[in-house]
Every structure is written in structure tokens, then in C-alpha cells.
Design a protein around this motif. Structure first.
Motif, PDB file in Angstrom:
ATOM      1  N   PRO A 146     -37.252  39.255 -10.566  1.00  0.00           N
ATOM      2  CA  PRO A 146     -36.147  39.637  -9.674  1.00  0.00           C
ATOM      3  C   PRO A 146     -34.845  38.907  -9.975  1.00  0.00           C
ATOM      4  O   PRO A 146     -33.779  39.528 -10.066  1.00  0.00           O
ATOM      5  CB  PRO A 146     -36.693  39.284  -8.282  1.00  0.00           C
ATOM      6  N   LEU A 205     -36.987  42.530  -0.322  1.00  0.00           N
ATOM      7  CA  LEU A 205     -37.872  43.512   0.281  1.00  0.00           C
ATOM      8  C   LEU A 205     -37.586  43.510   1.777  1.00  0.00           C
ATOM      9  O   LEU A 205     -37.161  42.499   2.336  1.00  0.00           O
ATOM     10  CB  LEU A 205     -39.338  43.166   0.025  1.00  0.00           C
ATOM     11  N   LEU A 264     -36.177  37.964  -2.689  1.00  0.00           N
ATOM     12  CA  LEU A 264     -37.049  37.692  -3.827  1.00  0.00           C
ATOM     13  C   LEU A 264     -36.340  36.964  -4.959  1.00  0.00           C
ATOM     14  O   LEU A 264     -36.981  36.288  -5.757  1.00  0.00           O
ATOM     15  CB  LEU A 264     -37.625  39.004  -4.379  1.00  0.00           C
ATOM     16  N   MET A 317     -35.297  47.919 -10.952  1.00  0.00           N
ATOM     17  CA  MET A 317     -35.840  46.897 -10.060  1.00  0.00           C
ATOM     18  C   MET A 317     -37.072  47.428  -9.328  1.00  0.00           C
ATOM     19  O   MET A 317     -38.091  46.733  -9.203  1.00  0.00           O
ATOM     20  CB  MET A 317     -34.775  46.473  -9.055  1.00  0.00           C
ATOM     21  N   THR A 318     -36.991  48.662  -8.851  1.00  0.00           N
ATOM     22  CA  THR A 318     -38.123  49.271  -8.160  1.00  0.00           C
ATOM     23  C   THR A 318     -39.329  49.390  -9.074  1.00  0.00           C
ATOM     24  O   THR A 318     -40.454  49.025  -8.709  1.00  0.00           O
ATOM     25  CB  THR A 318     -37.737  50.665  -7.631  1.00  0.00           C
ATOM     26  N   LEU A 326     -40.907  45.939  -9.709  1.00  0.00           N
ATOM     27  CA  LEU A 326     -41.672  45.427  -8.573  1.00  0.00           C
ATOM     28  C   LEU A 326     -42.994  46.169  -8.421  1.00  0.00           C
ATOM     29  O   LEU A 326     -44.039  45.569  -8.170  1.00  0.00           O
ATOM     30  CB  LEU A 326     -40.849  45.534  -7.292  1.00  0.00           C
ATOM     31  N   SER A 365     -46.879  44.719  -9.006  1.00  0.00           N
ATOM     32  CA  SER A 365     -47.897  44.857  -7.969  1.00  0.00           C
ATOM     33  C   SER A 365     -49.169  45.470  -8.542  1.00  0.00           C
ATOM     34  O   SER A 365     -50.265  45.022  -8.270  1.00  0.00           O
ATOM     35  CB  SER A 365     -47.356  45.723  -6.821  1.00  0.00           C
ATOM     36  N   TRP A 387     -48.611  37.777  -6.972  1.00  0.00           N
ATOM     37  CA  TRP A 387     -47.280  37.426  -7.477  1.00  0.00           C
ATOM     38  C   TRP A 387     -46.254  37.412  -6.356  1.00  0.00           C
ATOM     39  O   TRP A 387     -45.381  36.566  -6.314  1.00  0.00           O
ATOM     40  CB  TRP A 387     -46.864  38.403  -8.565  1.00  0.00           C
ATOM     41  N   LEU A 388     -46.376  38.337  -5.420  1.00  0.00           N
ATOM     42  CA  LEU A 388     -45.363  38.422  -4.373  1.00  0.00           C
ATOM     43  C   LEU A 388     -45.473  37.264  -3.402  1.00  0.00           C
ATOM     44  O   LEU A 388     -44.468  36.763  -2.895  1.00  0.00           O
ATOM     45  CB  LEU A 388     -45.505  39.747  -3.627  1.00  0.00           C
TER      46      LEU A 388
END
Length: 253
Positions: free
Chosen positions: A35, A55, A64, A165-166, A169, A173, A186-187
Motif C-alpha cells: 500500500p 479500507l 493501510l 490498488m484494488t 489488495l 488476500s 497480511w492485513l
């Protein structure tokens, strides 16, 4: 009128530059660095001085990454106030361009945020939604120290950055679910600090006997009244340095 294939060729070349810069910017980056790396790329590609990505969950932006301290701070201002371009973009699922926070309609729309953002040196904010046409999961927020519009070319680049970016991410995931990241969430590593906001909200709910929305509103109100961020106040609540008093209907340290 130029042939359509010539127009398509020009658009393809126009996108190739930003796409190549994005690919180079995230080369060899670890999951937790993605990010912030993309925010750095956004600052290089666009006429902005800062960028952040968040987010959005239960009305609370979870930051993030950011390109610099100023961008991180102004993002936290929006989280504390529960208001600002990023909140509006998350709610509408459409880009929100606040081109002049010093005068005009943008000041009327977000008067408190405009005052605090300009005090921090930000004069314009461009918020791009992350997600799909039907679901917005967050925002890419771009900050500038002078008022002004984005050109059509800049707006296309900003949309491309938001799309990348979307994808990044969502790809991270899925990789985690597949066990490609040493079984670490990771998040969770990126949002550890903001977990305290939710923990503090729960503690305030118990202390005041109120619902989630009211507890979060009280936390934000205390932060605003004392010139602090919601995250700072949440950390005090979790550490039992601050308690919200139900009987006196006020909070006290």
C-alpha cells in the motif's frame, strides 16, 4: 476524426507509462509494503504532494499506508471527524474531488475538515473509491498543497492507480488464503493499531451502556475536543488511562 484504432493505440500508450511505473514501484515489495509503495507511485505520477490508502469498515477508515506523515495525518483527521472526501467517496462509490478547501463549495460541504486540512498544509483532496461498481471497500486519497482541478489525463491515471490498488489488495488476500504468506494474515499486521479503535469502542459501549454508533461518536467527539486523533484516544481507553463516565455524561481522564 481520427480512426478508432489510432485512438485506442494512443490510450494504450498513455496507460502503459503509469502501468510500468506501478510495476516498478512494487517490485520486490513485501505484502505489508505494497500500500505505501503504491502511494509513493501515485505521488510520482500525479500532481499531488501526498497519498494514502484506507479500507473502510463500519464507517471507520483503516489506514493501510501513506506516502508521508502529512498524508497519514490528514487521513486520520477524516477518521476522527467521520467526515471528509474519503468518507463521501466510500459512501457513494464514486470519485470525490475537493479541488479547493480554502473557499467555495468544498469548504461549505466539509467546513471542519477543510479548516483542519488547510491548517495541516493541504488545500485539495481527491478521493478514489476502491472496489467494484457495486461494492466500495476503501479509498485512495490524494492530497495537494495548492488548490486545483485534475486534468482528464490525471483523472484517468488516478482511476488506474485505484484499480491497481484494488487488484493488489485482493490478490494479497487470496495469496494469504492459499498459504503463500507463511500463514500470516497480511492485513492484520497492517491494521493492528486500528484494532484498538474497535476495542476501545466496545469498552465505551460497556461504560456508557450505548450502541456501537454512539460509542464511536463519543470517542470521535472526545478526540476532536482535545485536538487529538481517534486512534490516540482509543489507545488511552484500551490502556485504562481514559474512562467514559455514564453517570456524569462526560468523559474524564
Amino acid at each position: 476524426m481520427r480512426p478508432k484504432d489510432e485512438q485506442r493505440g494512443e490510450r494504450g500508450r498513455e496507460c502503459a507509462g503509469p502501468a510500468d511505473a506501478i510495476a516498478e514501484g512494487v517490485r520486490d515489495a513485501g505484502p505489508g509494503d505494497i500500500p505505501a509503495r503504491l502511494c509513493d507511485v501515485a505521488v510520482r505520477l500525479l500532481p499531488v504532494t501526498g497519498a494514502s490508502v484506507s479500507l473502510h469498515s463500519d464507517g471507520m477508515p483503516v489506514q493501510l499506508g501513506a506516502s508521508n506523515a502529512q498524508a497519514a495525518y490528514v487521513t486520520e483527521i477524516q477518521a476522527t471527524l467521520g467526515d471528509g472526501p474519503c468518507q463521501s467517496a466510500a459512501e457513494s462509490g464514486a470519485p470525490v474531488l475537493a479541488c479547493d478547501l480554502t473557499a467555495g463549495r468544498d469548504v461549505l460541504r466539509w467546513p471542519v475538515f477543510a479548516q483542519q486540512a488547510t491548517a495541516a498544509g493541504v488545500r485539495a483532496v481527491y478521493s478514489m473509491p476502491l472496489g467494484s461498481d457495486t461494492v466500495c471497500v476503501g479509498t485512495l486519497d490524494l492530497y495537494r498543497d495548492t488548490p486545483g482541478d485534475l486534468t482528464e489525463h490525471d483523472l484517468r491515471t488516478a482511476r488506474l492507480m485505484a484499480g491497481m490498488m484494488t487488484v493488489a489488495l485482493m490478490a494479497l488476500s487470496r495469496a494469504d488464503e492459499a498459504g503463500d504468506l507463511d500463514d500470516e494474515r497480511w492485513l492484520s499486521g497492517l491494521t493492528t493499531d486500528h484494532d484498538q479503535v474497535y476495542q476501545a469502542t466496545g469498552m465505551i459501549m460497556a461504560q456508557l451502556g450505548v450502541g456501537t454508533d454512539e460509542a464511536l461518536a463519543r470517542l470521535r467527539a472526545h478526540a476532536f475536543a482535545h485536538g487529538r486523533t481517534a486512534l490516540d484516544v482509543a489507545q488511552d481507553v484500551v490502556a485504562h488511562r481514559l474512562r467514559f463516565d455514564r453517570d456524569q455524561d462526560q468523559d474524564q481522564a
